[in-house]
Write a protein that holds these residues in place. Structure first.
Motif, PDB file in Angstrom:
ATOM      1  N   TYR A  56       4.416   4.913 -15.828  1.00 42.14           N
ATOM      2  CA  TYR A  56       5.661   3.849 -15.560  1.00 42.14           C
ATOM      3  C   TYR A  56       5.160   2.540 -14.868  1.00 42.14           C
ATOM      4  O   TYR A  56       5.978   2.098 -14.421  1.00 42.14           O
ATOM      5  N   GLY A  57       3.967   2.040 -15.032  1.00 46.11           N
ATOM      6  CA  GLY A  57       3.234   1.230 -14.597  1.00 46.11           C
ATOM      7  C   GLY A  57       1.928   1.150 -13.797  1.00 46.11           C
ATOM      8  O   GLY A  57       1.297   2.151 -13.823  1.00 46.11           O
ATOM      9  N   LEU A  58       1.611  -0.006 -13.263  1.00 45.58           N
ATOM     10  CA  LEU A  58       0.404  -0.104 -12.693  1.00 45.58           C
ATOM     11  C   LEU A  58       0.793  -0.061 -11.189  1.00 45.58           C
ATOM     12  O   LEU A  58       1.682  -0.583 -10.525  1.00 45.58           O
ATOM     13  N   PHE A  59       0.064   0.730 -10.284  1.00 38.23           N
ATOM     14  CA  PHE A  59       0.185   1.133  -9.020  1.00 38.23           C
ATOM     15  C   PHE A  59      -1.151   0.844  -8.171  1.00 38.23           C
ATOM     16  O   PHE A  59      -2.130   0.640  -8.548  1.00 38.23           O
ATOM     17  N   ALA A  60      -0.937   0.436  -6.916  1.00 39.38           N
ATOM     18  CA  ALA A  60      -2.002   0.038  -5.975  1.00 39.38           C
ATOM     19  C   ALA A  60      -2.138   0.760  -4.640  1.00 39.38           C
ATOM     20  O   ALA A  60      -0.890   0.960  -3.956  1.00 39.38           O
ATOM     21  N   ASP A  61      -3.328   1.026  -4.195  1.00 40.09           N
ATOM     22  CA  ASP A  61      -3.392   1.468  -2.778  1.00 40.09           C
ATOM     23  C   ASP A  61      -4.096   0.423  -2.100  1.00 40.09           C
ATOM     24  O   ASP A  61      -5.060  -0.047  -2.672  1.00 40.09           O
ATOM     25  N   LEU A  62      -3.947   0.228  -0.776  1.00 40.27           N
ATOM     26  CA  LEU A  62      -4.453  -0.755   0.146  1.00 40.27           C
ATOM     27  C   LEU A  62      -5.169  -0.014   1.206  1.00 40.27           C
ATOM     28  O   LEU A  62      -4.290   0.465   2.169  1.00 40.27           O
ATOM     29  N   TYR A  63      -6.445   0.060   1.420  1.00 40.63           N
ATOM     30  CA  TYR A  63      -7.083   0.604   2.653  1.00 40.63           C
ATOM     31  C   TYR A  63      -7.624  -0.489   3.397  1.00 40.63           C
ATOM     32  O   TYR A  63      -8.300  -1.568   2.783  1.00 40.63           O
ATOM     33  N   VAL A  64      -7.458  -0.496   4.865  1.00 44.20           N
ATOM     34  CA  VAL A  64      -8.078  -1.610   5.641  1.00 44.20           C
ATOM     35  C   VAL A  64      -8.770  -0.563   6.643  1.00 44.20           C
ATOM     36  O   VAL A  64      -8.502   0.321   7.309  1.00 44.20           O
ATOM     37  N   ASN A  65     -10.169  -0.887   6.976  1.00 45.73           N
ATOM     38  CA  ASN A  65     -11.168  -0.134   7.638  1.00 45.73           C
ATOM     39  C   ASN A  65     -10.993   1.440   7.187  1.00 45.73           C
ATOM     40  O   ASN A  65     -10.998   2.325   8.274  1.00 45.73           O
ATOM     41  N   GLU A  66     -11.038   1.770   6.112  1.00 50.20           N
ATOM     42  CA  GLU A  66     -11.216   2.897   5.492  1.00 50.20           C
ATOM     43  C   GLU A  66      -9.742   3.790   5.588  1.00 50.20           C
ATOM     44  O   GLU A  66      -9.634   4.964   5.656  1.00 50.20           O
ATOM     45  N   ALA A  67      -8.806   3.081   6.438  1.00 44.75           N
ATOM     46  CA  ALA A  67      -7.395   3.756   6.547  1.00 44.75           C
ATOM     47  C   ALA A  67      -6.459   3.311   5.553  1.00 44.75           C
ATOM     48  O   ALA A  67      -6.403   2.056   5.513  1.00 44.75           O
ATOM     49  N   LEU A  68      -5.643   4.171   4.874  1.00 37.20           N
ATOM     50  CA  LEU A  68      -4.498   3.618   4.097  1.00 37.20           C
ATOM     51  C   LEU A  68      -3.462   2.936   4.787  1.00 37.20           C
ATOM     52  O   LEU A  68      -2.979   3.443   5.984  1.00 37.20           O
ATOM     53  N   LEU A  69      -3.239   1.844   4.436  1.00 35.94           N
ATOM     54  CA  LEU A  69      -2.269   0.864   4.806  1.00 35.94           C
ATOM     55  C   LEU A  69      -0.878   1.230   4.007  1.00 35.94           C
ATOM     56  O   LEU A  69       0.112   1.034   4.432  1.00 35.94           O
ATOM     57  N   VAL A  70      -1.046   0.952   2.785  1.00 38.40           N
ATOM     58  CA  VAL A  70       0.113   0.929   1.815  1.00 38.40           C
ATOM     59  C   VAL A  70      -0.260   1.913   0.596  1.00 38.40           C
ATOM     60  O   VAL A  70      -1.528   1.517   0.138  1.00 38.40           O
ATOM     61  N   GLY A  71       0.320   2.706   0.279  1.00 36.03           N
ATOM     62  CA  GLY A  71      -0.137   3.661  -0.925  1.00 36.03           C
ATOM     63  C   GLY A  71       0.953   3.735  -2.125  1.00 36.03           C
ATOM     64  O   GLY A  71       2.045   3.535  -1.710  1.00 36.03           O
ATOM     65  N   GLY A  72       0.586   3.673  -3.513  1.00 31.64           N
ATOM     66  CA  GLY A  72       1.503   3.970  -4.560  1.00 31.64           C
ATOM     67  C   GLY A  72       2.471   2.827  -4.522  1.00 31.64           C
ATOM     68  O   GLY A  72       3.528   3.019  -4.951  1.00 31.64           O
TER      69      GLY A  72
END
Length: 101
Positions: A32-48
């Motif tokens: 259903y589309g393209l999704f992104a996760d963003l990690y900062v300093n190896e910690a998940l900041l926003v996911g899916g």
């Protein structure tokens, strides 16, 4: 504005220094589309987060991320798909001075 290089493949991750923040961005093509996760300093900041044309990915200042990310369609206003990443669809980092709330 800084362009983050991506490949035209369905699933990938890329590391980049964005606004003095060590980041890892994971991009996945789903049914259903393209999704992104963003990690900062190896910690998940926003996911899916759904990737849409010119719609910011982080959006919330309280998360503490300096700046934001968004995809842009260089040929129109379509939402990104993996087959156009790095060419038609570009992932860009916006520094805080480029953000308009």
């Amino acid at each position: 504005m800084q362009i983050i290089p991506l490949q035209a493949v369905p699933n990938q991750s890329v590391k980049a220094q964005l606004g003095n923040q060590p980041c890892k961005i994971v991009v996945q093509q789903k049914l259903y589309g393209l999704f992104a996760d963003l990690y900062v300093n190896e910690a998940l900041l926003v996911g899916g987060v759904i990737c849409q044309d010119r719609n910011r990915l982080v959006r919330s200042a309280y998360l503490g991320f300096s700046g934001d990310l968004m995809f842009t369609d260089t040929m129109g206003t379509e939402d990104p798909t993996s087959d156009g990443l790095g060419s038609r669809f570009q992932l860009v980092y916006l520094d805080p001075s480029e953000l308009v709330d």
